[in-house]
Scaffold this motif. Structure first.
Motif, PDB file in Angstrom:
ATOM      1  N   GLU A   1      -2.692 -18.578  47.108  1.00  0.00           N
ATOM      2  CA  GLU A   1      -1.851 -17.601  47.809  1.00  0.00           C
ATOM      3  C   GLU A   1      -0.383 -17.963  47.621  1.00  0.00           C
ATOM      4  N   HIS A   2      -0.096 -19.252  47.725  1.00  0.00           N
ATOM      5  CA  HIS A   2       1.274 -19.714  47.515  1.00  0.00           C
ATOM      6  C   HIS A   2       1.706 -19.517  46.066  1.00  0.00           C
ATOM      7  N   ILE A   3       0.847 -19.881  45.126  1.00  0.00           N
ATOM      8  CA  ILE A   3       1.182 -19.743  43.707  1.00  0.00           C
ATOM      9  C   ILE A   3       1.481 -18.290  43.349  1.00  0.00           C
ATOM     10  N   GLU A   4       0.635 -17.385  43.795  1.00  0.00           N
ATOM     11  CA  GLU A   4       0.843 -15.968  43.488  1.00  0.00           C
ATOM     12  C   GLU A   4       2.126 -15.457  44.125  1.00  0.00           C
ATOM     13  N   ASP A   5       2.437 -15.943  45.319  1.00  0.00           N
ATOM     14  CA  ASP A   5       3.678 -15.546  45.981  1.00  0.00           C
ATOM     15  C   ASP A   5       4.877 -16.026  45.173  1.00  0.00           C
ATOM     16  N   LEU A   6       4.834 -17.263  44.671  1.00  0.00           N
ATOM     17  CA  LEU A   6       5.937 -17.783  43.861  1.00  0.00           C
ATOM     18  C   LEU A   6       6.074 -17.023  42.547  1.00  0.00           C
ATOM     19  N   LYS A   7       4.947 -16.725  41.914  1.00  0.00           N
ATOM     20  CA  LYS A   7       4.977 -15.997  40.642  1.00  0.00           C
ATOM     21  C   LYS A   7       5.604 -14.613  40.806  1.00  0.00           C
ATOM     22  N   SER A   8       5.441 -14.033  41.983  1.00  0.00           N
ATOM     23  CA  SER A   8       6.020 -12.709  42.231  1.00  0.00           C
ATOM     24  C   SER A   8       7.533 -12.775  42.427  1.00  0.00           C
ATOM     25  N   LYS A   9       8.037 -13.976  42.689  1.00  0.00           N
ATOM     26  CA  LYS A   9       9.470 -14.138  42.983  1.00  0.00           C
ATOM     27  C   LYS A   9      10.249 -14.798  41.851  1.00  0.00           C
ATOM     28  N   PHE A  10       9.565 -15.578  41.022  1.00  0.00           N
ATOM     29  CA  PHE A  10      10.259 -16.350  39.982  1.00  0.00           C
ATOM     30  C   PHE A  10       9.587 -16.142  38.631  1.00  0.00           C
ATOM     31  N   SER A  11      10.410 -15.880  37.614  1.00  0.00           N
ATOM     32  CA  SER A  11       9.870 -15.642  36.269  1.00  0.00           C
ATOM     33  C   SER A  11       9.621 -16.931  35.500  1.00  0.00           C
ATOM     34  N   ASN A  12      10.117 -18.058  36.016  1.00  0.00           N
ATOM     35  CA  ASN A  12       9.982 -19.337  35.310  1.00  0.00           C
ATOM     36  C   ASN A  12       8.735 -20.108  35.731  1.00  0.00           C
ATOM     37  N   ILE A  13       7.851 -19.471  36.502  1.00  0.00           N
ATOM     38  CA  ILE A  13       6.642 -20.106  37.001  1.00  0.00           C
ATOM     39  C   ILE A  13       5.468 -19.899  36.045  1.00  0.00           C
ATOM     40  N   GLN A  14       4.769 -20.972  35.743  1.00  0.00           N
ATOM     41  CA  GLN A  14       3.472 -20.903  35.081  1.00  0.00           C
ATOM     42  C   GLN A  14       2.483 -21.666  35.969  1.00  0.00           C
ATOM     43  N   ALA A  15       1.242 -21.239  35.983  1.00  0.00           N
ATOM     44  CA  ALA A  15       0.264 -21.880  36.851  1.00  0.00           C
ATOM     45  C   ALA A  15      -1.105 -21.906  36.196  1.00  0.00           C
ATOM     46  N   ILE A  16      -1.805 -23.001  36.382  1.00  0.00           N
ATOM     47  CA  ILE A  16      -3.164 -23.133  35.877  1.00  0.00           C
ATOM     48  C   ILE A  16      -4.020 -23.841  36.918  1.00  0.00           C
ATOM     49  N   SER A  17      -5.322 -23.634  36.817  1.00  0.00           N
ATOM     50  CA  SER A  17      -6.269 -24.353  37.655  1.00  0.00           C
ATOM     51  C   SER A  17      -7.163 -25.181  36.751  1.00  0.00           C
ATOM     52  N   LEU A  18      -7.306 -26.446  37.081  1.00  0.00           N
ATOM     53  CA  LEU A  18      -8.173 -27.342  36.314  1.00  0.00           C
ATOM     54  C   LEU A  18      -9.187 -27.957  37.268  1.00  0.00           C
ATOM     55  N   ASN A  19     -10.444 -27.641  37.064  1.00  0.00           N
ATOM     56  CA  ASN A  19     -11.485 -28.196  37.914  1.00  0.00           C
ATOM     57  C   ASN A  19     -11.796 -29.613  37.454  1.00  0.00           C
ATOM     58  N   LEU A  20     -11.353 -30.602  38.234  1.00  0.00           N
ATOM     59  CA  LEU A  20     -11.561 -32.001  37.882  1.00  0.00           C
ATOM     60  C   LEU A  20     -12.851 -32.575  38.464  1.00  0.00           C
ATOM     61  N   THR A  21     -13.644 -31.735  39.108  1.00  0.00           N
ATOM     62  CA  THR A  21     -14.899 -32.204  39.700  1.00  0.00           C
ATOM     63  C   THR A  21     -15.829 -32.847  38.677  1.00  0.00           C
ATOM     64  N   PRO A  22     -16.068 -32.224  37.495  1.00  0.00           N
ATOM     65  CA  PRO A  22     -16.952 -32.870  36.520  1.00  0.00           C
ATOM     66  C   PRO A  22     -16.457 -34.240  36.072  1.00  0.00           C
ATOM     67  N   ALA A  23     -15.148 -34.375  35.859  1.00  0.00           N
ATOM     68  CA  ALA A  23     -14.587 -35.665  35.445  1.00  0.00           C
ATOM     69  C   ALA A  23     -14.766 -36.697  36.548  1.00  0.00           C
ATOM     70  N   PHE A  24     -14.527 -36.294  37.774  1.00  0.00           N
ATOM     71  CA  PHE A  24     -14.697 -37.203  38.910  1.00  0.00           C
ATOM     72  C   PHE A  24     -16.165 -37.633  39.048  1.00  0.00           C
ATOM     73  N   ASP A  25     -17.071 -36.676  38.930  1.00  0.00           N
ATOM     74  CA  ASP A  25     -18.500 -36.991  39.067  1.00  0.00           C
ATOM     75  C   ASP A  25     -18.972 -37.927  37.965  1.00  0.00           C
ATOM     76  N   GLU A  26     -18.413 -37.761  36.763  1.00  0.00           N
ATOM     77  CA  GLU A  26     -18.807 -38.638  35.652  1.00  0.00           C
ATOM     78  C   GLU A  26     -18.314 -40.060  35.903  1.00  0.00           C
ATOM     79  N   LEU A  27     -17.107 -40.192  36.446  1.00  0.00           N
ATOM     80  CA  LEU A  27     -16.618 -41.522  36.815  1.00  0.00           C
ATOM     81  C   LEU A  27     -17.517 -42.144  37.877  1.00  0.00           C
ATOM     82  N   TYR A  28     -17.902 -41.330  38.838  1.00  0.00           N
ATOM     83  CA  TYR A  28     -18.771 -41.812  39.910  1.00  0.00           C
ATOM     84  C   TYR A  28     -20.069 -42.375  39.332  1.00  0.00           C
ATOM     85  N   ARG A  29     -20.633 -41.637  38.372  1.00  0.00           N
ATOM     86  CA  ARG A  29     -21.876 -42.101  37.741  1.00  0.00           C
ATOM     87  C   ARG A  29     -21.618 -43.339  36.891  1.00  0.00           C
TER      88      ARG A  29
END
Length: 262
Positions: A69-97
């Motif tokens: 919600e915050h990211i989308e709000d910022l993107k609507s106000k600023f043209s210099n914003i880029q945003a990505i989502s990276l699911n780190l759960t698999p990497a974390f689970d592999e470390l756990y194992r």
């Protein structure tokens, strides 16, 4: 609190620092909390490239929703914003194992792996920072960074710059209001987001940020004998955590070798 002057000061400081370092801008991990929301907004206001990365690791849905919600709000106000989502759960689970962890048998591993989440996020931010010529921007405030050390060493403490580290948590909330951040961020209960079962900062620390700020502002001028009741309880919490966190706050110890031995 002169929020406009503070905002202008931080934005100017961030812009000058990046330009003097000949970097393109900043990369920030956005968690759905007020600190990262304020910092990402201040970075966006520089006009420099601002990359926001949301990095869930078994994250609660409300935290993810607030972040976006915050990211989308910022993107609507600023043209210099880029945003990505990276699911780190698999990497974390592999470390756990790989570590053959068993936090049921060894409870201390729960904290170790909570900190591992923060360190995975740190290396992710530096990876994308290096790819894009961006500085990693820290989101720690004054109580966390210089009061009780409530952060992960070489995790969320591993940054290039710390623009709000001289602001108390209550002052960060004041900036959030002044910057007109989304209501869900302004009303979010502080949490570090490092646990499968959500634990608020207050539950983990045993005190609220306003209580801790009172002690920090008087730190060095008052002693335990000056407090009673709840203030004394918080003083003891602050003192214990501050002492335990000195290894985070002080420079890395170096063994000095006498010149005549060289």
């Amino acid at each position: 609190m002169q929020t406009e002057k503070i905002t202008e000061k931080i934005v100017s400081w961030l812009k000058d620092y990046a330009q003097n370092a000949k970097m393109n801008g900043y990369v920030i991990g956005v968690s759905g909390g007020v600190d990262s929301a304020v910092v990402s907004t201040l970075c966006a206001m520089t006009g420099l490239k601002t990359l926001l990365i949301e990095m869930p690791i078994h994250q609660k849905e409300d935290q993810v929703n607030r972040a976006w919600e915050h990211i989308e709000d910022l993107k609507s106000k600023f043209s210099n914003i880029q945003a990505i989502s990276l699911n780190l759960t698999p990497a974390f689970d592999e470390l756990y194992r790989s570590f053959k962890a068993d936090d049921q048998e060894y409870p201390e591993e729960k904290l170790a792996f909570a900190n591992t989440r923060a360190r995975l996020r740190m290396l992710t931010l530096y990876y994308f920072g290096q790819l894009n010529g961006l500085l990693v921007c820290g989101t720690g405030n004054k109580v966390e960074d210089f009061g009780i050390g409530f952060y992960t060493k070489y995790g969320d403490g591993g940054v290039d710059v710390s623009p709000i580290a001289d602001l108390y948590k209550t002052e960060v909330y004041a900036l959030a209001k002044s910057l007109n951040l989304v209501e869900s961020i302004q009303n979010a209960i502080p949490t570090d987001g490092l646990w499968d079962v959500e634990r608020t900062d207050e539950q983990q620390i045993g005190a609220t940020y306003p209580e801790l700020e009172k002690i920090q502002k008087e730190w060095g001028t008052k002693t335990e004998a000056d407090y009673s009741g709840r203030d004394l309880e918080v003083y003891k919490i602050f003192s214990r955590m501050n002492k335990a966190a000195q290894h985070k706050m002080q420079p890395i110890p170096v063994c000095d070798i006498p010149e005549e031995w060289r």
